[in-house]
Design a protein around this motif. Structure first.
Motif, PDB file in Angstrom:
ATOM      1  N   UNK A 231       0.845  -1.183   0.000  1.00 49.31           N
ATOM      2  CA  UNK A 231       0.000   0.000   0.000  1.00 49.31           C
ATOM      3  C   UNK A 231       0.890   1.246   0.000  1.00 49.31           C
ATOM      4  N   UNK A 232       0.242   2.398   0.114  1.00 50.69           N
ATOM      5  CA  UNK A 232       0.944   3.672   0.036  1.00 50.69           C
ATOM      6  C   UNK A 232       1.561   4.046   1.387  1.00 50.69           C
ATOM      7  N   UNK A 233       2.713   4.722   1.359  1.00 52.44           N
ATOM      8  CA  UNK A 233       3.279   5.260   2.593  1.00 52.44           C
ATOM      9  C   UNK A 233       2.581   6.558   2.975  1.00 52.44           C
ATOM     10  N   UNK A 234       2.861   7.090   4.176  1.00 49.58           N
ATOM     11  CA  UNK A 234       2.320   8.407   4.519  1.00 49.58           C
ATOM     12  C   UNK A 234       2.702   9.434   3.465  1.00 49.58           C
ATOM     13  N   UNK A 235       1.806  10.351   3.187  1.00 48.70           N
ATOM     14  CA  UNK A 235       0.689  10.812   3.964  1.00 48.70           C
ATOM     15  C   UNK A 235      -0.596   9.989   3.869  1.00 48.70           C
ATOM     16  N   UNK A 236      -0.574   8.872   3.134  1.00 49.25           N
ATOM     17  CA  UNK A 236      -1.716   7.959   3.075  1.00 49.25           C
ATOM     18  C   UNK A 236      -1.841   7.192   4.380  1.00 49.25           C
ATOM     19  N   UNK A 237      -3.075   6.769   4.703  1.00 51.93           N
ATOM     20  CA  UNK A 237      -3.286   5.887   5.847  1.00 51.93           C
ATOM     21  C   UNK A 237      -3.136   4.419   5.467  1.00 51.93           C
ATOM     22  N   UNK A 238      -2.472   4.152   4.332  1.00 55.05           N
ATOM     23  CA  UNK A 238      -2.273   2.772   3.901  1.00 55.05           C
ATOM     24  C   UNK A 238      -1.612   1.895   4.941  1.00 55.05           C
ATOM     25  N   UNK A 239      -0.800   2.499   5.798  1.00 58.31           N
ATOM     26  CA  UNK A 239      -0.133   1.717   6.834  1.00 58.31           C
ATOM     27  C   UNK A 239      -1.135   1.022   7.750  1.00 58.31           C
ATOM     28  N   UNK A 240      -2.337   1.599   7.930  1.00 58.94           N
ATOM     29  CA  UNK A 240      -3.334   0.986   8.799  1.00 58.94           C
ATOM     30  C   UNK A 240      -3.798  -0.364   8.259  1.00 58.94           C
ATOM     31  N   UNK A 241      -3.961  -0.458   6.938  1.00 59.47           N
ATOM     32  CA  UNK A 241      -4.313  -1.743   6.341  1.00 59.47           C
ATOM     33  C   UNK A 241      -3.220  -2.764   6.617  1.00 59.47           C
ATOM     34  N   UNK A 242      -1.974  -2.390   6.378  1.00 63.52           N
ATOM     35  CA  UNK A 242      -0.874  -3.328   6.533  1.00 63.52           C
ATOM     36  C   UNK A 242      -0.660  -3.700   7.988  1.00 63.52           C
ATOM     37  N   UNK A 243      -0.758  -2.737   8.889  1.00 59.03           N
ATOM     38  CA  UNK A 243      -0.619  -3.015  10.308  1.00 59.03           C
ATOM     39  C   UNK A 243      -1.715  -3.957  10.783  1.00 59.03           C
ATOM     40  N   UNK A 244      -2.957  -3.706  10.337  1.00 61.70           N
ATOM     41  CA  UNK A 244      -4.074  -4.578  10.707  1.00 61.70           C
ATOM     42  C   UNK A 244      -3.879  -5.990  10.172  1.00 61.70           C
ATOM     43  N   UNK A 245      -3.454  -6.107   8.919  1.00 65.49           N
ATOM     44  CA  UNK A 245      -3.212  -7.426   8.339  1.00 65.49           C
ATOM     45  C   UNK A 245      -2.108  -8.166   9.079  1.00 65.49           C
ATOM     46  N   UNK A 246      -1.042  -7.430   9.446  1.00 63.64           N
ATOM     47  CA  UNK A 246       0.035  -8.050  10.198  1.00 63.64           C
ATOM     48  C   UNK A 246      -0.431  -8.576  11.535  1.00 63.64           C
TER      49      UNK A 246
END
Length: 509
Positions: free
Chosen positions: A230-245
């Motif tokens: 997914x996208x790095x900040x400023x996107x909230x893409x990290x939330x998807x990856x953190x949740x999946x992890x």
């Protein structure tokens, strides 16, 4: 249940069959998935102004042997003054009818950058379907029709019924200018001049002269035997990856229909996102480290809902995707932020402006504080999945404001963990965390969030027994429009457009 569509040498999925058809036309003419994505998005800027438009931002992930990420989100103008807003009594960015919540729109710069690197067809060919629909008229969709009265511009005057023809001559002129003159036709043309006048000092000519699209390093996490990007900040893409992890290491029940499934995914999403307002800004780093995934996973209790307050860490929108016969995949998301955005329209062209600036903070010294040249935190969360050998597995994404990572968490887990088809994963009932507010304020009070369940979900009693406040919502009301193309092991493409969009289409060749 949404049917899965199959194709051999190319596929496009979007919220509007007219847009998907434009993308497929580009593939038929020998264009790339990038050409198809731009053509699809261009039609949506005409036919879906309640979701996206030339006055909004864009993010994209591209797989062409490796994964590349494009950030075409706009920056606040040189006249941005947080002190003035605070002096007027604002504690958060204005939601509507205020130009200060309108960063310079990045969509067109995103098209230019994507086309420059991956396009095969002339931009005039790519934009031709959108130009024709804007100039000659398009049938208003059932989702657009009831909302046209929100925007004060002649293009939308008089109210519309589904199927009635609407023309957008100013948008047609603007698309023609982009086709012939590139970014200058937009940022230095009729629209750009109008934006400067509307801004009243919020923007300078230099703000519009500076390209807004950057190729950046995507984020990645391993989950269910695949890599999800997914996208790095400023996107909230990290939330998807953190949740999946987090979820990848939990003991999920075998069937998604079990209430424990919704509980564990919901808790992973809440624990991942509880401090989003504090940590997400354009320069944020190390948000998806293995240590952070493990730390947050340890907080998930299978037996009860966790209080997350105080834990500290060490659209509206439209999504589309395309895969071509050479295997290139594009996962593209483009947005006004909230519905028609700021409800401000550049009067000459009739292009409505986004309100993505609502993501800024007005707290003095906050790393995401509103200020000149800054990018706001973004909800846009495109995703792309690769197999262990690096080959493309899926392109997937959704609209949905703060809930985008939550929706994708469910769709991707159904696809990768439970082996569901795209149609099954996309069509299944969903949950989301909500406050009853704007859809962009979920993380202001993470302990007060309610688990909203879409009609047809069977988790209500089980979630309530685990301590969750639960509320029911009609099917399709605020639960996103997700689309997915899956590359099967033999190379056949399997795709699904979200039935919640009413006129969406997954079409292939």
């Amino acid at each position: 249940m949404q049917n899965t569509r199959y194709a051999r040498s190319g596929m496009v999925c979007s919220v509007d069959h007219l847009a998907s058809a434009a993308g497929l036309t580009m593939l038929d003419r020998g264009g790339s998935a990038a050409d198809a994505a731009i053509a699809t998005n261009a039609v949506l800027t005409v036919t879906a102004p309640h979701m996206c438009g030339l006055g909004g931002d864009l993010f994209a992930l591209v797989h062409d042997g490796s994964v590349s990420a494009l950030n075409a989100s706009g920056r606040a103008g040189s006249g941005a003054d947080p002190g003035r807003l605070r002096a007027e009594g604002h504690t958060r960015m204005p939601h509507h009818h205020d130009i200060r919540s309108v960063p310079v729109p990045g969509c067109v710069d995103g098209w230019i950058a994507l086309h420059s690197r991956y396009g095969k067809l002339p931009m005039s060919t790519v934009l031709a379907p959108a130009i024709a629909l804007a100039a000659d008229g398009f049938p208003v969709s059932p989702l657009l029709a009831p909302n046209t009265s929100m925007v004060g511009h002649p293009d939308f005057a008089g109210g519309f019924t589904p199927g009635q023809l609407m023309t957008r001559p100013g948008v047609a002129r603007t698309l023609e200018a982009i086709a012939t003159s590139g970014r200058d036709g937009f940022y230095q043309g009729e629209f750009g001049h109008g934006l400067l006048e509307l801004g009243g000092g919020e923007y300078t000519a230099d703000d519009l002269a500076e390209p807004l699209a950057d190729w950046v390093e995507p984020l990645r996490v391993s989950a269910f035997g695949h890599d999800v990007w997914s996208m790095p900040p400023n996107s909230q893409g990290y939330l998807l990856l953190l949740s999946l992890g987090i979820v990848e290491g939990l003991a999920l029940p075998a069937a998604p229909e079990h209430p424990l499934w919704a509980h564990l995914l919901g808790e992973a999403a809440r624990i991942a996102g509880h401090d989003r307002l504090a940590v997400l800004h354009e320069h944020a780093t190390d948000l998806v480290s293995a240590a952070e995934i493990e730390r947050r996973r340890a907080l998930v209790d299978p037996a009860t809902r966790l209080k997350v307050r105080g834990l500290t860490a060490e659209g509206d929108t439209t999504y589309l995707c395309a895969v071509d016969g050479d295997g290139m995949g594009v996962s593209l998301i483009q947005s006004n932020a909230s519905g028609f955005g700021s409800l401000i329209v550049e009067p000459s062209t009739g292009i409505n402006l986004h309100n993505r600036g609502i993501g800024f903070s007005l707290t003095p010294g906050h790393p995401a504080e509103y200020g000149p040249g800054r990018r706001p935190p973004h909800t846009l969360t495109p995703a792309l999945i690769t197999r262990p050998d690096g080959s493309l597995r899926s392109v997937v994404g959704t609209m949905g404001g703060d809930a985008q990572p939550q929706i994708l968490l469910q769709v991707i887990t159904r696809l990768l963990k439970h082996g569901q088809t795209p149609g099954e994963a996309i069509g299944a009932p969903r949950w989301r965390l909500a406050t009853g507010g704007t859809g962009f304020d979920t993380w202001e009070s993470p302990d007060e969030t309610v688990v909203e369940l879409e009609e047809g979900a069977g988790w209500a009693d089980g979630l309530a027994a685990l301590g969750h406040p639960v509320a029911g919502r009609p099917y399709g009301t605020g639960f996103g429009h997700a689309h997915l193309i899956d590359v099967l092991p033999g190379g056949v493409l399997a795709g699904a457009a979200d039935p919640r969009s009413l006129i969406g289409a997954a079409i292939g060749r």
